[in-house]
Motif scaffolding. Structure first.
Motif, short mmCIF file in Angstrom:
data_model
loop_
_atom_site.label_atom_id
_atom_site.label_comp_id
_atom_site.label_asym_id
_atom_site.label_seq_id
_atom_site.Cartn_x
_atom_site.Cartn_y
_atom_site.Cartn_z
N ARG A 74 0.84 -1.19 0.00
CA ARG A 74 0.00 0.00 0.00
C ARG A 74 0.88 1.25 0.00
N ASN A 75 0.39 2.29 -0.67
CA ASN A 75 1.15 3.55 -0.75
C ASN A 75 0.94 4.36 0.52
N ILE A 76 1.75 4.08 1.51
CA ILE A 76 1.69 4.78 2.79
C ILE A 76 2.74 5.89 2.80
N HIS A 77 2.33 7.08 3.22
CA HIS A 77 3.28 8.20 3.26
C HIS A 77 4.39 7.90 4.27
N ILE A 78 5.62 8.13 3.85
CA ILE A 78 6.77 7.96 4.72
C ILE A 78 7.79 9.03 4.39
N SER A 79 8.34 9.66 5.41
CA SER A 79 9.34 10.70 5.17
C SER A 79 10.69 10.05 4.89
N PRO A 80 11.60 10.75 4.21
CA PRO A 80 12.95 10.21 4.01
C PRO A 80 13.63 9.85 5.33
N LYS A 81 13.38 10.63 6.38
CA LYS A 81 13.97 10.34 7.69
C LYS A 81 13.47 9.00 8.22
N ASP A 82 12.16 8.77 8.13
CA ASP A 82 11.60 7.50 8.58
C ASP A 82 12.10 6.34 7.73
N ALA A 83 12.20 6.57 6.42
CA ALA A 83 12.69 5.52 5.52
C ALA A 83 14.11 5.11 5.92
N TYR A 84 14.94 6.09 6.20
CA TYR A 84 16.33 5.81 6.60
C TYR A 84 16.36 4.93 7.85
N HIS A 85 15.65 5.35 8.89
CA HIS A 85 15.71 4.61 10.15
C HIS A 85 15.05 3.24 10.05
N ASP A 86 13.95 3.15 9.32
CA ASP A 86 13.29 1.85 9.16
C ASP A 86 14.18 0.85 8.43
#
Length: 251
Positions: A74-86
């Motif tokens: 699913r296209n869930i909004h994610i910030s670049p900061k969250d993407a990095y940490h995840d």
């Protein structure tokens, strides 16, 4: 001529079983193992690692969005900061299992909606590439052939793998056709095999509109969750070998 065959594995969760990891391992050279966010759990992750080691298959982390219900598609909004940490978190989780069993983590390939976002959005692509680089700059980074993620990885000095798909249709800009479009998933065996041969031998692909575009094919993704997944993996592997293509990992 050579190519890597990779598959997304370890995507069961608890009592819910998805795919036939044990059989798929016989036909692939690289495994991308789910890390618990879109699928997978600690036992499933370790089992997949053990299977890969037993079959001498390269092991990669397959980080996705925190979306078990939607399988990370699913296209869930994610910030670049969250993407990095995840992504850092998920790589670390799988690497612990790999190292504890005496193995070596070789690569990272994002999953599903995160993969598609990285293909077109440079900010997210840079965040994911940075996560991989900061964990281990020697890891290979898989991305959609010619995508923003490949570009971001190369800028950092990462070794990148241009990935193509046996069972997905392409848009004219080189992105995967959205799954809601008719014909986006290729279920016909002959069509899938023909697409693989065109990608590997001619470095081109026919798009969903019928036009052809050039694409670099370093690795072919074989999805392991289809009804005929194992049979298709066997046929594709055999067909490539019959056409003089060496199947091997890049690691």
């Amino acid at each position: 001529m050579e190519v890597d065959l990779n598959c997304d594995l370890g995507e069961s969760f608890g009592v819910y079983q998805l795919g036939n990891d044990q059989e798929m391992m016989k036909y692939i050279t690289s495994a991308n193992i789910a890390c618990g966010f879109h699928a997978g759990d600690p036992i499933t992750m370790r089992d997949a690692v053990l299977l890969a080691l037993a079959n001498k298959v390269s092991i990669g982390a397959h980080p996705g969005l925190p979306d078990l219900r939607g399988f990370g598609r699913r296209n869930i909004h994610i910030s670049p900061k969250d993407a990095y940490h995840d992504v850092v978190y998920q790589i670390g989780a799988l690497e612990a299992f790999v190292r504890s069993e005496g193995g070596l983590l070789t690569h990272v390939k994002p999953h599903g909606a995160l993969y598609n976002l990285c293909a077109v959005d440079m900010a997210t692509a840079e965040a994911v590439a940075e996560a991989v680089y900061r964990v281990n700059p020697n890891l290979y980074l898989y991305g959609l052939s010619g995508s923003r993620l490949i570009e971001a990885g190369r800028k950092l000095g990462l070794k990148t793998i241009n990935e193509v798909f046996a069972d997905r249709a392409y848009m004219e800009n080189g992105t995967l056709a959205p799954r809601h479009l008719e014909g986006s998933v290729i279920s016909d065996e002959i069509a899938s095999i023909n697409q693989v041969l065109q990608l590997v031998l001619d470095k081109r692909v026919k798009t969903i509109t019928g036009t052809e575009i050039p694409l670099q094919a370093d690795s072919i993704c074989l999805h392991g969750d289809g009804i005929k997944a194992v049979e298709m993996a066997r046929i594709i592997s055999t067909t490539l070998k019959d056409n003089g293509v060496l199947i091997k990992p890049f690691f």
